[in-house]
Write a protein that holds these residues in place. Structure first.
Motif, PDB file in Angstrom:
ATOM      1  N   VAL A  63       0.840  -1.197   0.000  1.00 17.76           N
ATOM      2  CA  VAL A  63       0.000   0.000   0.000  1.00 17.76           C
ATOM      3  C   VAL A  63       0.879   1.252   0.000  1.00 17.76           C
ATOM      4  CG1 VAL A  63      -1.594   1.376   1.416  1.00 17.76           C
ATOM      5  CG2 VAL A  63      -2.051  -1.049   1.010  1.00 17.76           C
ATOM      6  N   ARG A  64       1.894   1.267   0.867  1.00 11.03           N
ATOM      7  CA  ARG A  64       2.795   2.433   0.905  1.00 11.03           C
ATOM      8  C   ARG A  64       3.452   2.643  -0.450  1.00 11.03           C
ATOM      9  NH1 ARG A  64       3.943   0.426   6.147  1.00 11.03           N
ATOM     10  NH2 ARG A  64       5.812  -0.626   5.396  1.00 11.03           N
ATOM     11  N   GLN A  65       3.909   1.557  -1.071  1.00 17.60           N
ATOM     12  CA  GLN A  65       4.537   1.682  -2.392  1.00 17.60           C
ATOM     13  C   GLN A  65       3.550   2.210  -3.420  1.00 17.60           C
ATOM     14  OE1 GLN A  65       6.128  -2.158  -3.264  1.00 17.60           O
ATOM     15  NE2 GLN A  65       7.996  -1.805  -2.100  1.00 17.60           N
ATOM     16  N   LYS A  66       2.364   1.657  -3.426  1.00 14.97           N
ATOM     17  CA  LYS A  66       1.349   2.042  -4.403  1.00 14.97           C
ATOM     18  C   LYS A  66       1.020   3.526  -4.319  1.00 14.97           C
ATOM     19  CE  LYS A  66      -3.439   1.190  -5.740  1.00 14.97           C
ATOM     20  NZ  LYS A  66      -4.658   0.459  -5.431  1.00 14.97           N
ATOM     21  N   PHE A  67       0.956   4.047  -3.103  1.00 13.25           N
ATOM     22  CA  PHE A  67       0.577   5.441  -2.927  1.00 13.25           C
ATOM     23  C   PHE A  67       1.774   6.387  -2.918  1.00 13.25           C
ATOM     24  CE2 PHE A  67      -3.282   3.394  -1.691  1.00 13.25           C
ATOM     25  CZ  PHE A  67      -4.281   4.283  -2.091  1.00 13.25           C
ATOM     26  N   CYS A  68       2.874   5.961  -2.340  1.00  6.81           N
ATOM     27  CA  CYS A  68       3.996   6.881  -2.138  1.00  6.81           C
ATOM     28  C   CYS A  68       4.895   7.019  -3.352  1.00  6.81           C
ATOM     29  CB  CYS A  68       4.809   6.451  -0.928  1.00  6.81           C
ATOM     30  SG  CYS A  68       3.859   6.543   0.598  1.00  6.81           S
ATOM     31  N   LEU A  69       5.190   5.939  -4.035  1.00 14.33           N
ATOM     32  CA  LEU A  69       6.115   6.045  -5.160  1.00 14.33           C
ATOM     33  C   LEU A  69       5.629   7.018  -6.230  1.00 14.33           C
ATOM     34  CD1 LEU A  69       7.496   2.429  -5.464  1.00 14.33           C
ATOM     35  CD2 LEU A  69       8.594   4.446  -4.496  1.00 14.33           C
ATOM     36  N   PRO A  70       4.359   6.977  -6.627  1.00 18.23           N
ATOM     37  CA  PRO A  70       3.907   7.966  -7.616  1.00 18.23           C
ATOM     38  C   PRO A  70       3.970   9.405  -7.079  1.00 18.23           C
ATOM     39  CG  PRO A  70       2.375   6.135  -7.528  1.00 18.23           C
ATOM     40  CD  PRO A  70       3.325   5.963  -6.379  1.00 18.23           C
ATOM     41  N   ALA A  71       3.793   9.564  -5.774  1.00 20.89           N
ATOM     42  CA  ALA A  71       3.884  10.899  -5.184  1.00 20.89           C
ATOM     43  C   ALA A  71       5.333  11.354  -5.076  1.00 20.89           C
ATOM     44  CB  ALA A  71       3.219  10.907  -3.807  1.00 20.89           C
ATOM     45  N   TYR A  72       6.235  10.443  -4.762  1.00 19.92           N
ATOM     46  CA  TYR A  72       7.639  10.776  -4.558  1.00 19.92           C
ATOM     47  C   TYR A  72       8.407  11.021  -5.850  1.00 19.92           C
ATOM     48  CZ  TYR A  72       7.349   9.158   0.307  1.00 19.92           C
ATOM     49  OH  TYR A  72       7.040   9.010   1.616  1.00 19.92           O
ATOM     50  N   THR A  73       8.078  10.293  -6.894  1.00 16.88           N
ATOM     51  CA  THR A  73       8.878  10.331  -8.114  1.00 16.88           C
ATOM     52  C   THR A  73       9.060  11.744  -8.670  1.00 16.88           C
ATOM     53  OG1 THR A  73       8.370   8.040  -8.614  1.00 16.88           O
ATOM     54  CG2 THR A  73       9.124   9.400 -10.455  1.00 16.88           C
ATOM     55  N   PRO A  74       7.994  12.541  -8.828  1.00 19.68           N
ATOM     56  CA  PRO A  74       8.223  13.898  -9.351  1.00 19.68           C
ATOM     57  C   PRO A  74       9.087  14.749  -8.409  1.00 19.68           C
ATOM     58  CG  PRO A  74       5.863  13.432  -9.191  1.00 19.68           C
ATOM     59  CD  PRO A  74       6.585  12.252  -8.643  1.00 19.68           C
ATOM     60  N   VAL A  75       8.972  14.506  -7.111  1.00 25.89           N
ATOM     61  CA  VAL A  75       9.763  15.268  -6.140  1.00 25.89           C
ATOM     62  C   VAL A  75      11.241  14.919  -6.278  1.00 25.89           C
ATOM     63  CG1 VAL A  75      10.171  15.688  -3.679  1.00 25.89           C
ATOM     64  CG2 VAL A  75       7.826  15.464  -4.525  1.00 25.89           C
ATOM     65  N   VAL A  76      11.569  13.628  -6.306  1.00 19.36           N
ATOM     66  CA  VAL A  76      12.985  13.245  -6.371  1.00 19.36           C
ATOM     67  C   VAL A  76      13.605  13.652  -7.708  1.00 19.36           C
ATOM     68  CG1 VAL A  76      12.701  11.399  -4.674  1.00 19.36           C
ATOM     69  CG2 VAL A  76      12.638  10.836  -7.105  1.00 19.36           C
ATOM     70  N   LYS A  77      12.807  13.674  -8.769  1.00 23.00           N
ATOM     71  CA  LYS A  77      13.330  14.116 -10.067  1.00 23.00           C
ATOM     72  C   LYS A  77      13.717  15.587 -10.027  1.00 23.00           C
ATOM     73  CE  LYS A  77      11.478  10.573 -12.985  1.00 23.00           C
ATOM     74  NZ  LYS A  77      11.165  10.250 -14.344  1.00 23.00           N
ATOM     75  N   LYS A  78      12.990  16.387  -9.274  1.00 21.98           N
ATOM     76  CA  LYS A  78      13.344  17.806  -9.129  1.00 21.98           C
ATOM     77  C   LYS A  78      14.692  17.977  -8.438  1.00 21.98           C
ATOM     78  CE  LYS A  78       8.642  19.582  -9.031  1.00 21.98           C
ATOM     79  NZ  LYS A  78       7.594  20.188  -8.206  1.00 21.98           N
ATOM     80  N   PHE A  79      15.103  16.973  -7.686  1.00 16.16           N
ATOM     81  CA  PHE A  79      16.384  17.021  -6.989  1.00 16.16           C
ATOM     82  C   PHE A  79      17.496  16.316  -7.778  1.00 16.16           C
ATOM     83  CE2 PHE A  79      13.549  18.251  -3.664  1.00 16.16           C
ATOM     84  CZ  PHE A  79      14.301  19.058  -2.827  1.00 16.16           C
TER      85      PHE A  79
END
Length: 135
Positions: free
Chosen positions: A95-111
């Motif tokens: 569940v954490r992966q399903k919800f968090c990875l799509p949310a995190y990916t654009p953020v980490v790409k900005k870094f």
């Protein structure tokens, strides 16, 4: 929603938990048979050079990830899904992966990172030992 495990401390720790659980899925390269190339997709793919992460950037990255998962809409959807996972730790990780990875990916790409796995690799033991980074 404290009953679903989504209270403030949970939201704060969610960034680290989701990133760590991301690497726990699938075989690691250490387990991959010699002479057989791993698939091009998945968390087991060979990492390229990982961008260096300064203390200041690590803190900014954590803050950005935490603010993303602190959003009420995100917390509501995650809380509902976590209730469905009940006490099953494997399902909670999914569940954490399903919800968090799509949310995190654009953020980490900005870094400057290609994906969440690269971000995890950039957090050195020294950075993780820093109290302000760990906060």
């Amino acid at each position: 929603d404290a009953a679903a495990g989504c209270d403030a401390p949970f939201a704060h720790d969610l960034a680290t938990m989701a990133m760590q659980s991301f690497l726990a899925v699938g075989p690691s390269l250490a387990q991959w048979p010699a002479g057989v190339a791993p698939p091009a997709r998945g968390p087991w793919r060979r990492p390229q050079a990982v961008p260096a992460l300064s203390r200041e950037t690590a803190i900014a990255l954590h803050d950005a990830l935490i603010s993303k998962v602190d959003e009420p809409k995100f917390q509501g959807r995650l809380a509902e899904a976590m209730r469905g996972a009940a006490d099953d730790p494997i399902e909670q990780m999914r569940v954490r992966q399903k919800f968090c990875l799509p949310a995190y990916t654009p953020v980490v790409k900005k870094f400057g990172f290609a994906n969440v796995a690269e971000t995890i690799m950039a957090f050195t033991d020294e950075l993780n030992a820093d109290p302000e980074v760990a906060e």
